[in-house]
Design an enzyme around this catalytic site. Structure first.
Site, short mmCIF file in Angstrom:
data_model
loop_
_atom_site.label_atom_id
_atom_site.label_comp_id
_atom_site.label_asym_id
_atom_site.label_seq_id
_atom_site.Cartn_x
_atom_site.Cartn_y
_atom_site.Cartn_z
CG LEU A 251 -2.03 1.08 1.09
CD1 LEU A 251 -3.08 0.63 0.10
CD2 LEU A 251 -2.65 1.40 2.43
CG HIS A 381 -6.80 -1.54 0.80
ND1 HIS A 381 -5.61 -1.67 1.46
CD2 HIS A 381 -7.50 -0.57 1.47
CE1 HIS A 381 -5.57 -0.82 2.48
NE2 HIS A 381 -6.71 -0.16 2.52
NE ARG A 416 -12.02 0.35 4.42
CZ ARG A 416 -10.86 0.96 4.69
NH1 ARG A 416 -10.81 1.96 5.56
NH2 ARG A 416 -9.75 0.57 4.09
P1 FAD Z 1 -7.06 -7.51 11.77
O1 FAD Z 1 -6.32 -6.37 12.31
O2 FAD Z 1 -6.67 -8.03 10.45
O3 FAD Z 1 -6.93 -8.68 12.80
C1 FAD Z 1 -7.40 -9.97 12.49
C2 FAD Z 1 -6.99 -10.90 13.62
O4 FAD Z 1 -7.64 -12.14 13.43
C3 FAD Z 1 -5.51 -11.20 13.68
O5 FAD Z 1 -5.10 -11.22 15.02
C4 FAD Z 1 -5.42 -12.61 13.11
O6 FAD Z 1 -4.33 -13.33 13.64
C5 FAD Z 1 -6.72 -13.19 13.59
N1 FAD Z 1 -7.22 -14.34 12.86
C6 FAD Z 1 -7.57 -14.43 11.55
N2 FAD Z 1 -8.01 -15.68 11.29
C7 FAD Z 1 -7.92 -16.37 12.44
C8 FAD Z 1 -8.20 -17.72 12.81
N3 FAD Z 1 -8.67 -18.61 11.93
N4 FAD Z 1 -7.95 -18.10 14.08
C9 FAD Z 1 -7.45 -17.23 14.99
N5 FAD Z 1 -7.19 -15.95 14.70
C10 FAD Z 1 -7.41 -15.54 13.44
N6 FAD Z 1 -7.96 1.54 7.55
C11 FAD Z 1 -8.17 2.79 8.05
O7 FAD Z 1 -9.24 3.09 8.53
N7 FAD Z 1 -7.16 3.70 8.02
C12 FAD Z 1 -5.94 3.44 7.51
O8 FAD Z 1 -5.06 4.28 7.52
C13 FAD Z 1 -5.71 2.13 6.97
N8 FAD Z 1 -4.50 1.81 6.43
C14 FAD Z 1 -4.28 0.54 5.99
C15 FAD Z 1 -3.03 0.20 5.48
C16 FAD Z 1 -2.78 -1.09 5.04
C17 FAD Z 1 -1.43 -1.44 4.51
C18 FAD Z 1 -3.81 -2.05 5.07
C19 FAD Z 1 -3.57 -3.41 4.56
C20 FAD Z 1 -5.05 -1.72 5.58
C21 FAD Z 1 -5.31 -0.43 6.03
N9 FAD Z 1 -6.56 -0.08 6.55
C22 FAD Z 1 -6.76 1.19 7.03
C23 FAD Z 1 -7.60 -1.09 6.76
C24 FAD Z 1 -7.55 -1.57 8.20
O9 FAD Z 1 -6.23 -1.59 8.64
C25 FAD Z 1 -8.15 -2.97 8.37
O10 FAD Z 1 -9.39 -3.01 7.75
C26 FAD Z 1 -8.32 -3.27 9.84
O11 FAD Z 1 -7.09 -3.12 10.51
C27 FAD Z 1 -8.86 -4.66 10.11
O12 FAD Z 1 -8.89 -4.83 11.50
P2 FAD Z 1 -9.56 -6.09 12.16
O13 FAD Z 1 -9.45 -5.92 13.64
O14 FAD Z 1 -10.91 -6.31 11.59
O15 FAD Z 1 -8.64 -7.30 11.69
#
Ligand code: FAD
Length: 580
Positions: A251, A381, A416
């Site tokens: 990204l 993304h 989004r």
């Molecule tokens: P995650 O942070 O992905 O956490 C998922 C968790 O689930 C992890 O701990 C993983 O180990 C666990 N998991 C998955 N499958 C299993 C399983 N089967 N068993 C046990 N554990 C499991 N969004 C913004 O709003 N602002 C930004 O500036 C932004 N920048 C970004 C930059 C990048 C490079 C990327 C890739 C994304 C960005 N996003 C941004 C999007 C945002 O970061 C993500 O949508 C968000 O962090 C997802 O958070 P989450 O808590 O849903 O999941």
């Protein structure tokens, strides 16, 4: 009979990203015995990679902002397919969640008056993203983790959940996981289970996501009978790195454009001026002079009195515009567009505001972004689609199963807005934890049914017990290439019909693959188990995309260009019937 260790909790949270940590903190604060299970090490969740910031109408950088404007921007960005109540809750509560993070120790960038600073991002009318340079996710994860480990939460790191447990009514009663290090099996009884497993973008070969994004939570929910919605809406972020090939997809934060970066094609033309859709006409500058004046005002810390540059249109619009320039032969040397910040801001400002981008391009591409333009192009993304949840409680259509963060759906509709994910995690993570704990309060501990656990373990161990077969890595690579080619940013009925046949074949191949025999840190075995989830979620995304015969937000059909009014009132719901 296989051996396993049993555990009992009021609330089990699957995932330790922003949504999972925030949910677990709230459940523990409500008095629930709480565990987090996560696939990687604590601190490695995807959230840590977030760069640009978290959107919340604090009104610090421009006091014309407020929750109603944030609500309107979110609905408009989502092409009005959003769950309006989720968009309202998010707009109303996210500012408090950001201030709460600050109280818990998060150190955001500051305005001259000492308030949390906010930057501009696509689709947001006013500067709205609370940020820490371009490493906002790191600060959020650090803060939540510190708060979490002092809240008495048990943490199972490097454990992958492979199955949900259910009683005869289908109510979720816990889950089964394997320890990635030694292959040991664990069964969890939980009064409430929260899915916070993030997204699915590893299903495409050019993506910004980490190895964890194999859609496990989406597949767990689907297989438990929960409904998935909006699966056709996959966000291709306009600016991923395109060169060198080894880093393609990584990204490039929208913060570059928020700080004044401009997009040009190989002819030096600022092509976004020609790509403003009807619904956004009037919101964006029509001349270079107006756009330049906007940047001047932002840099000077003034409230903008002119319209935003067209580079700050929503991501779906910018990604398609870059795609068009490349398709029509006006792309950059390596098949993208040029993103230039060097001519808009001083080297000192670039290094202060975008230090990670400066480092990333210098180290990975040998490009100094204070002097030269970056080459950028679309990268898979984010998935707007996911588990259908109740707006207030985040409970899915399966009793006892909650979902929050990227694995849940509804807030973002067809597209989004940048920054709305980090604020989604903390707003709805909190709600999921609170309601999961509330539910747990009323229930007795469910038993662990041995037969269900044994059947889950047998399925998990099956790949290790085969006598030969393909390596899962080969199937993984081929399947991702296929999704990129046939269910990518521009879609047709013909290609997606082929993709459905391909996915059926990949399903057969994954069911026969052989990763070797060891249970001890065997990444091939882990991949073999992930593959099944990837086939399930890729099939759900393709089926939904094939069904929606129009173009809207993150879903573009070459054979059905443009929005069709009736589809504006329809959500595609995917669920399993008799295992299909
Ligand atoms: P995650 O942070 O992905 O956490 C998922 C968790 O689930 C992890 O701990 C993983 O180990 C666990 N998991 C998955 N499958 C299993 C399983 N089967 N068993 C046990 N554990 C499991 N969004 C913004 O709003 N602002 C930004 O500036 C932004 N920048 C970004 C930059 C990048 C490079 C990327 C890739 C994304 C960005 N996003 C941004 C999007 C945002 O970061 C993500 O949508 C968000 O962090 C997802 O958070 P989450 O808590 O849903 O999941």
């Amino acid at each position: 009979m296989s051996e396993y260790e049993s555990h009992e909790y009021d609330v089990v949270v699957i995932g330790a990203g922003g949504a999972g940590l925030r949910a677990a903190i709230e459940a523990a604060r409500s008095g629930s015995k709480t565990a987090i299970i996560c696939k990687s090490l604590l601190g490695k969740a995807h959230t840590v990679m977030a760069e640009g910031g978290a959107a919340a109408a604090l009104g610090n950088a421009d006091d014309r902002d407020g929750w109603k404007v944030h609500f309107k921007d979110t609905m408009k960005g989502g092409k009005y397919l959003n769950n309006w109540r989720m968009a309202q809750i998010h707009a109303q509560e996210s500012a408090d969640r950001i201030r709460e993070l600050e109280q818990w120790g998060a150190v955001f960038d500051r305005t001259p008056a000492g308030l949390i600073n906010q930057r501009n991002f696509g689709g947001h009318t006013y500067p709205r993203l609370a940020h820490v340079a371009d490493s906002t996710g790191l600060e959020i994860i650090r803060t939540l983790q510190e708060k979490g480990i002092h809240s008495g939460i048990d943490i199972f790191m490097e454990y992958t959940v492979s199955h949900l447990l259910q009683d005869e009514d289908g109510t979720c009663t816990g889950c089964v996981a394997y320890n990635r290090v030694d292959g040991a099996m664990h069964a969890y009884s939980a009064k409430s289970t929260v899915l916070a497993t993030g997204g699915i973008t590893r299903c495409w070969s050019v993506c910004s996501g980490s190895w964890e994004y194999t859609g496990d939570g989406h597949a767990l929910a689907l297989n438990a009978g929960a409904e998935l919605i909006d699966m056709e809406f996959v966000q291709f972020h306009p600016t991923g790195m395109v060169w060198p090939p080894s880093v393609r997809g990584i990204l490039v934060t929208e913060g570059v454009r928020g700080e004044g970066g401009v997009l040009r094609n190989s002819e030096g033309k600022r092509f976004m001026f020609d790509n403003v859709p009807e619904m956004f006409k009037g919101d964006h500058a029509e001349t270079e002079e107006e756009a330049t004046e906007w940047v001047r005002q932002v840099v000077a810390g003034e409230k903008a009195s002119v319209r935003r540059p067209p580079e700050l249109l929503t991501r779906d619009v910018v990604a398609k515009a870059i795609n068009k320039e490349v398709a029509e032969g006006r792309g950059s040397t390596h098949g993208g567009a040029y993103l230039d910040i060097a001519n808009q801001r001083s080297a000192e400002e670039i290094i202060a505001k975008l230090p990670s981008m400066h480092h990333q391009f210098r180290e990975l591409a040998g490009v100094d972004i204070t002097k030269e333009p970056m080459e950028v192009g679309p990268t898979a993304h984010y998935v707007m689609g996911g588990v259908r949840v109740d707006a207030e409680s985040q409970e899915s259509t399966v009793n006892g199963l909650f979902a929050a963060g990227e694995v849940a759906s509804g807030l973002h509709g067809a597209n989004r807005l940048g920054g709305n994910s980090l604020s989604d995690l903390i707003t709805f993570g909190k709600r999921a934890g609170e309601h999961a704990a509330k539910r747990a309060d009323t229930l007795a501990q469910p038993g662990i049914e041995d037969a269900q656990v044994q059947s889950a373990i047998t399925e998990m161990l099956a790949p290790l017990n085969r006598e030969g077969g393909e390596n899962p890595g080969l199937i993984y690579d081929e399947m991702r290439d296929m999704m990129q080619a046939k269910v990518g940013i521009i879609r047709t009925k013909e290609e997606m019909t082929e993709a459905m046949d391909d996915l059926a074949a990949f399903n057969e191949r994954q069911a026969a693959c052989f990763p070797g025999t060891s249970r001890k840190y065997n990444s091939g075995w882990h991949q073999a188990l992930d593959l099944k989830n990837m086939v399930d979620v890729s099939t759900a995304a393709t089926l939904a995309a094939l069904t929606r015969e129009e173009s809207r937000g993150g879903h573009t059909r070459d054979d059905f260009p443009g929005e069709i009014e009736e589809w504006g009132k329809i959500l595609n719901i995917i669920h399993m019937e008799n295992g299909e």
